[in-house]
Enzyme design. Structure first.
Site, PDB file in Angstrom:
ATOM      1  N   TYR A   1      -5.295   4.774  -3.621  1.00 22.74           N
ATOM      2  CA  TYR A   1      -5.394   5.231  -2.234  1.00 22.74           C
ATOM      3  C   TYR A   1      -5.176   6.729  -2.054  1.00 22.74           C
ATOM      4  CZ  TYR A   1      -0.623   3.200  -2.765  1.00 22.74           C
ATOM      5  OH  TYR A   1       0.612   2.820  -3.232  1.00 22.74           O
TER       6      TYR A   1
ATOM      7  N   GLU B   1      16.003  -2.233   3.312  1.00 24.89           N
ATOM      8  CA  GLU B   1      15.455  -2.373   1.960  1.00 24.89           C
ATOM      9  C   GLU B   1      14.610  -1.172   1.571  1.00 24.89           C
ATOM     10  OE1 GLU B   1      14.544  -7.154   2.228  1.00 24.89           O
ATOM     11  OE2 GLU B   1      13.035  -5.716   2.880  1.00 24.89           O
ATOM     12  N   PRO B   2      15.225  -0.013   1.451  1.00 22.60           N
ATOM     13  CA  PRO B   2      14.449   1.166   1.087  1.00 22.60           C
ATOM     14  C   PRO B   2      14.104   1.152  -0.399  1.00 22.60           C
ATOM     15  CG  PRO B   2      16.768   1.707   1.178  1.00 22.60           C
ATOM     16  CD  PRO B   2      16.657   0.262   1.583  1.00 22.60           C
ATOM     17  N   GLY B   3      12.909   1.534  -0.721  1.00 24.14           N
ATOM     18  CA  GLY B   3      12.522   1.676  -2.124  1.00 24.14           C
ATOM     19  C   GLY B   3      12.219   3.142  -2.393  1.00 24.14           C
ATOM     20  N   ARG B   4      11.107   3.571  -1.813  1.00 23.48           N
ATOM     21  CA  ARG B   4      10.620   4.931  -2.020  1.00 23.48           C
ATOM     22  C   ARG B   4      11.681   6.003  -1.760  1.00 23.48           C
ATOM     23  NH1 ARG B   4       5.205   5.766  -1.350  1.00 23.48           N
ATOM     24  NH2 ARG B   4       5.184   3.869  -0.091  1.00 23.48           N
TER      25      ARG B   4
ATOM     26  N   CYS C   1     -10.835   5.214 -19.629  1.00 25.51           N
ATOM     27  CA  CYS C   1     -12.284   5.159 -19.649  1.00 25.51           C
ATOM     28  C   CYS C   1     -12.777   4.668 -18.302  1.00 25.51           C
ATOM     29  CB  CYS C   1     -12.714   4.200 -20.745  1.00 25.51           C
ATOM     30  SG  CYS C   1     -13.799   4.975 -21.881  1.00 25.51           S
TER      31      CYS C   1
ATOM     32  N   GLY D   1      10.747   1.576   4.205  1.00 25.45           N
ATOM     33  CA  GLY D   1       9.695   2.381   4.808  1.00 25.45           C
ATOM     34  C   GLY D   1      10.012   3.810   5.157  1.00 25.45           C
TER      35      GLY D   1
ATOM     36  N   TYR E   1       7.047   3.466  -7.362  1.00 30.47           N
ATOM     37  CA  TYR E   1       5.690   2.925  -7.473  1.00 30.47           C
ATOM     38  C   TYR E   1       4.869   3.612  -8.564  1.00 30.47           C
ATOM     39  CZ  TYR E   1       7.170   0.988  -3.026  1.00 30.47           C
ATOM     40  OH  TYR E   1       7.881   0.351  -2.047  1.00 30.47           O
TER      41      TYR E   1
HETATM   42  C1  LIG Z   1       7.549  -2.403   0.302  1.00 28.86           C
HETATM   43  C2  LIG Z   1       8.673  -3.067   0.950  1.00 28.86           C
HETATM   44  C3  LIG Z   1       9.917  -2.435   1.037  1.00 28.86           C
HETATM   45  C4  LIG Z   1      10.171  -1.036   0.545  1.00 28.86           C
HETATM   46  O1  LIG Z   1       9.378  -0.096   1.164  1.00 28.86           O
HETATM   47  P1  LIG Z   1       9.596   1.468   0.898  1.00 28.86           P
HETATM   48  O2  LIG Z   1       8.499   2.095   1.664  1.00 28.86           O
HETATM   49  O3  LIG Z   1       9.465   1.685  -0.576  1.00 28.86           O
HETATM   50  O4  LIG Z   1      10.938   1.837   1.398  1.00 28.86           O
HETATM   51  C5  LIG Z   1      10.956  -3.143   1.590  1.00 28.86           C
HETATM   52  N1  LIG Z   1      10.800  -4.401   2.059  1.00 28.86           N
HETATM   53  C6  LIG Z   1       9.615  -5.032   1.988  1.00 28.86           C
HETATM   54  C7  LIG Z   1       9.510  -6.421   2.483  1.00 28.86           C
HETATM   55  C8  LIG Z   1       8.507  -4.402   1.449  1.00 28.86           C
HETATM   56  O5  LIG Z   1       7.345  -5.037   1.398  1.00 28.86           O
END
Ligand SMILES: *Cc1c(COP(=O)(O)O)cnc(C)c1O
Length: 432
Positions: free
Chosen positions: A335, A291-294, A362, A249, A391
Site C-alpha cells: 500500500y 492495544e497499540p502496536g505501531r 523477482c 491505532g 509490521y
Molecule cells: C491492528 C490492530 C491493533 C494495533 O493497531 P496499531 O495501529 O498497530 O496500533 C490493535 N487492535 C486490533 C484489534 C487491531 O486489529
C-alpha cells in the site's frame, strides 16, 4: 527531523542507535538486518500506561498488539513492563506463552477463530476472548461447555466511525469483516445472546477504529460512543459491563511530513473522554484497555541493507537495489507506505539525487520506496530504512526462498541477537 530521539549522527557522520554506530552493527551482524532499540520500546509502553493511570478513573492496561512485532524477547520486554498483549492467532499466543507472558493479560482476537483455536485458548487459560461474530459466540459456548469452563469474553463492536485513513487499514466502518455492527442493532442482539449462554461471561466491549490515526476526534468519538453503548446495555439488560478495550491505532511519523501527537497525549484525551462520559451517565468508569502496536515499536526499529546495483535510466529514473525487499518489508508493495531512507555512512550528507529503492525479489512490484532523496550512492554502501519496527519483521516472508534477517536489540550501548538470522536449512526445513 526523523533522526532524533534514540537516533543520532556521530563524529564520523555515521547513523547511531542509542549511541551505537549502525555501521559497526552491520559489520558485526551482516545485512539485511532489523535493529531495535529496547529503551524506546520501554519508554513508549511506560508513557502510555502513565497516561491511562492519569486519565482513567478505574485504571487500565496496555496490551501490546502482537501483530506489529511478535517474537519471544518482545513479549518478555512487554511483560516486564507489566503490560499485556493481544494475539490474533494461536501462533502468537504460543510465542507469548513460551516467553512467559502471563495468560490472564492476553486478549485473543480474530474474525475466524476455529473450534481448535477456541479450545487451545480455553485450555491454556487465555484472559479474554474477543468474540467477533454470532457463529463464533455459539461455537465458543459449545467448546466451553465441552471443556466444563466459562469463557470470559469481550464483544467486538464496529462503531461505524471513519477515521479518514488509508482504506486498506480501516476497520471501524459498517462495511467491515470485523465485529458486531452498531448501526443495525446487531450489538444488542449479540449481548442478549451472550448473557443467555451459561458458559459465556461477558466482561466488556472492544472496538478498533483504524490504524495510523493522526486526528484525535475519531478516537475520542469512539470512546464516547462505546461508553454510550455500555450505558444502553445497562438500561436494556440491567448489566453494567466493566471493561472497555479501545484497540490501537495511534499514529506515528514515518517522514518529516507526518506530525502526530505522542501516543500518550492521544491516550490522555481518550481516557478523559471515557471517564467523563461514564460520570455524566452515572455509570461506573470501566477498566480501559488499549492495544497499540505501531506506536510502541515502529520508531524503535530500523532496517540495514547493503546496496547492490545502481541502475540509471536517463530521463526515467535511478533504481538503487538492496539486499532486502518485500520479503522483509512488504508495506510499500502492499500500500505504498512511506518511509525515510538514509545512508548510515553519510547520515549528515545533503541529498544529490532522487532515486527508487528496489528490493531483491523477482517481481517488478518489489519496491521499497520511490522518490527518495539520497546523497551519491554506490554498490557496497549501507542503506537504512527508519521506523521499521512495526509490521516489518512480523510481515516478512521467505518469498524467493530468502532467509529472514536477524533482529538485533540495542540496549545501554550493547547489542544482542533476539531473533537469529535464518539459514538455507531453515528455509527448506519442512521439505520432505
Ligand atoms: C491492528 C490492530 C491493533 C494495533 O493497531 P496499531 O495501529 O498497530 O496500533 C490493535 N487492535 C486490533 C484489534 C487491531 O486489529
Amino acid at each position: 527531523m526523523m533522526i532524533s530521539g534514540h537516533l543520532g549522527v556521530n563524529f564520523a557522520g555515521h547513523l547511531t542507535v542509542s549511541g551505537v554506530d549502525t555501521v559497526d552493527i552491520a559489520k558485526e551482524y551482516g545485512t539485511p538486518l532489523y535493529v531495535m532499540d529496547e529503551q524506546t520500546i520501554r519508554e513508549n509502553l511506560r508513557s502510555l500506561k502513565e497516561a491511562i493511570d492519569r486519565s482513567c478513573k478505574n485504571g487500565g492496561r496496555v496490551a501490546f498488539a502482537s501483530k506489529a512485532c511478535s517474537f519471544k524477547e518482545m513479549y518478555r520486554i512487554v511483560a516486564s513492563e507489566g503490560c499485556g498483549t493481544d494475539v490474533v492467532s494461536c501462533g502468537e499466543m504460543y510465542t507469548a506463552m513460551q516467553a512467559g507472558m502471563p495468560l490472564d493479560r492476553v486478549y485473543f482476537h480474530g474474525n475466524n477463530k476455529t473450534d481448535a483455536d477456541l479450545r487451545y485458548a480455553l485450555e491454556n487459560g487465555v484472559g479474554r476472548i474477543v468474540v467477533d461474530n454470532f457463529d463464533e459466540l455459539r461455537a465458543l459456548e459449545a467448546v466451553a461447555a465441552e471443556l466444563g469452563k466459562t469463557a470470559a469474553i469481550l464483544m467486538r463492536v464496529t462503531p461505524g466511525i471513519d477515521a479518514h485513513t488509508h482504506s486498506f487499514i480501516r476497520t471501524g466502518q459498517i462495511d467491515s469483516k470485523f465485529g458486531f455492527t452498531l448501526e443495525t442493532g446487531e450489538v444488542y442482539e449479540a449481548v442478549e445472546t451472550a448473557l443467555s449462554l451459561p458458559h459465556i461471561d461477558l466482561k466488556g466491549l472492544h472496538c478498533h477504529v483504524a490504524s495510523q490515526i493522526f486526528d484525535e476526534e475519531p478516537m475520542i468519538h469512539a470512546a464516547e460512543v462505546m461508553v454510550g453503548v455500555m450505558v444502553e446495555i445497562k438500561n436494556r439488560f440491567g448489566r453494567a459491563l466493566s471493561e472497555l478495550n479501545l484497540g490501537g491505532g495511534f499514529g506515528i511519523a514515518y517522514t518529516d511530513e507526518d506530525h502526530p501527537k505522542p501516543a500518550h497525549e492521544y491516550m490522555e484525551l481518550v481516557g478523559n473522554a471515557v471517564t467523563k462520559t461514564a460520570e455524566n451517565n452515572d455509570f461506573p468508569t470501566p477498566f480501559v484497555i488499549v492495544e497499540p502496536g505501531r506506536s510502541i515499536v515502529a520508531a524503535a526499529g530500523l532496517t540495514l541493507y547493503t546496496v547492490g546495483g545502481v541502475k540509471r535510466i536517463p530521463n526515467v529514473r535511478t533504481y538503487v537495489s538492496v539486499d532486502g525487499g518485500m520479503t522483509d518489508n512488504p508495506r510499500y508493495a502492499l500500500y505504498q507506505a512511506a518511509y525515510t531512507a538514509v545512508l548510515p555512512e553519510k547520515a549528515a550528507a545533503e541529498p544529490t539525487e532522487t532515486v527508487t529503492i528496489s528490493g531483491h525479489c523477482c517481481e517488478s512490484g518489489d519496491l521499497l520506496q520511490e522518490n527518495v532523496p539520497l546523497p551519491a550512492v554506490k554498490r557496497g554502501d549501507l542503506l537504512a530504512f527508519l521506523t521499521t519496527g512495526a509490521y516489518n519483521y512480523s510481515m516478512s516472508s521467505n518469498y524467493n526462498r530468502y532467509p529472514k534477517p536477524a533482529v538485533v536489540m540495542v540496549n545501554d550501548g550493547e547489542t544482542r541477537v533476539v531473533v537469529r538470522r535464518e539459514t538455507f536449512e531453515d528455509v527448506a526445513r519442512n521439505d520432505i
